[in-house]
Design a protein around this motif. Structure first.
Motif, PDB file in Angstrom:
ATOM      1  N   GLU A  93      25.881  52.758  46.737  1.00 35.89           N
ATOM      2  CA  GLU A  93      25.032  51.698  45.877  1.00 35.89           C
ATOM      3  C   GLU A  93      25.963  51.300  44.899  1.00 35.89           C
ATOM      4  O   GLU A  93      25.445  50.006  44.672  1.00 35.89           O
ATOM      5  CB  GLU A  93      23.732  52.621  45.270  1.00 35.89           C
ATOM      6  N   TYR A  94      26.750  51.709  44.447  1.00 33.48           N
ATOM      7  CA  TYR A  94      27.875  50.899  43.450  1.00 33.48           C
ATOM      8  C   TYR A  94      28.336  49.887  44.174  1.00 33.48           C
ATOM      9  O   TYR A  94      28.552  48.664  43.550  1.00 33.48           O
ATOM     10  CB  TYR A  94      28.629  52.038  42.724  1.00 33.48           C
ATOM     11  N   ASP A  97      26.242  46.899  44.794  1.00 33.43           N
ATOM     12  CA  ASP A  97      26.008  46.078  43.320  1.00 33.43           C
ATOM     13  C   ASP A  97      27.334  45.281  43.283  1.00 33.43           C
ATOM     14  O   ASP A  97      27.277  44.264  42.747  1.00 33.43           O
ATOM     15  CB  ASP A  97      25.878  46.984  42.256  1.00 33.43           C
ATOM     16  N   LYS A 100      27.382  42.431  45.577  1.00 39.76           N
ATOM     17  CA  LYS A 100      26.542  41.323  44.915  1.00 39.76           C
ATOM     18  C   LYS A 100      27.250  40.509  43.787  1.00 39.76           C
ATOM     19  O   LYS A 100      26.909  39.113  43.914  1.00 39.76           O
ATOM     20  CB  LYS A 100      25.306  41.916  44.398  1.00 39.76           C
TER      21      LYS A 100
END
Length: 121
Positions: A93-94, A97, A100
């Motif tokens: 998940e990190y 991010d 992105k």
């Protein structure tokens, strides 16, 4: 708990974790490879629990015809003592991010499964 980029001064704890994934890798070879990968902006990310490195992800922003601009995750490993606690999911998940913020279209993960190399997009 803290998730952050690891520095070159922290190669020993990173190696101690990475050698659980790449058992044949010596420290000297690991260090040489990390320095070799600097040209591709290879980044080392860690999850630390009370100062102990429990999960590691090594990745670099790359561009290819197939995946366009993407974050390629070369290495992802959770310490044996801390598996099944969701750290790998947190790291992914990190990294999503991070991808992105780096204007990447996707995250590409390379890993070994039952002795075979797999690439997951």
């Amino acid at each position: 708990m803290q998730i952050r980029e690891m520095t070159l001064k922290e190669l020993y704890p990173v190696y101690d974790l990475v050698k659980q994934l790449y058992t044949e890798l010596s420290y000297d070879e690991f260090e040489d490879l990390v320095y070799d990968m600097r040209h591709m902006e290879y980044k080392m990310f860690g999850i630390l629990e009370r100062g102990e490195l429990v999960c590691y992800g090594g990745a670099a922003v790359q561009t290819s015809l197939c995946h366009k601009r993407h974050l390629y995750v070369f290495d992802l490993v959770t310490d044996e003592k801390h598996r099944e606690k969701g750290y790998a999911k947190m790291m992914l998940e990190y990294l999503q991010d991070y991808a992105k913020t780096a204007a990447c279209e996707k995250l590409v993960l390379s890993f070994k499964w039952q002795g075979k190399n797999v690439i997951q997009v």
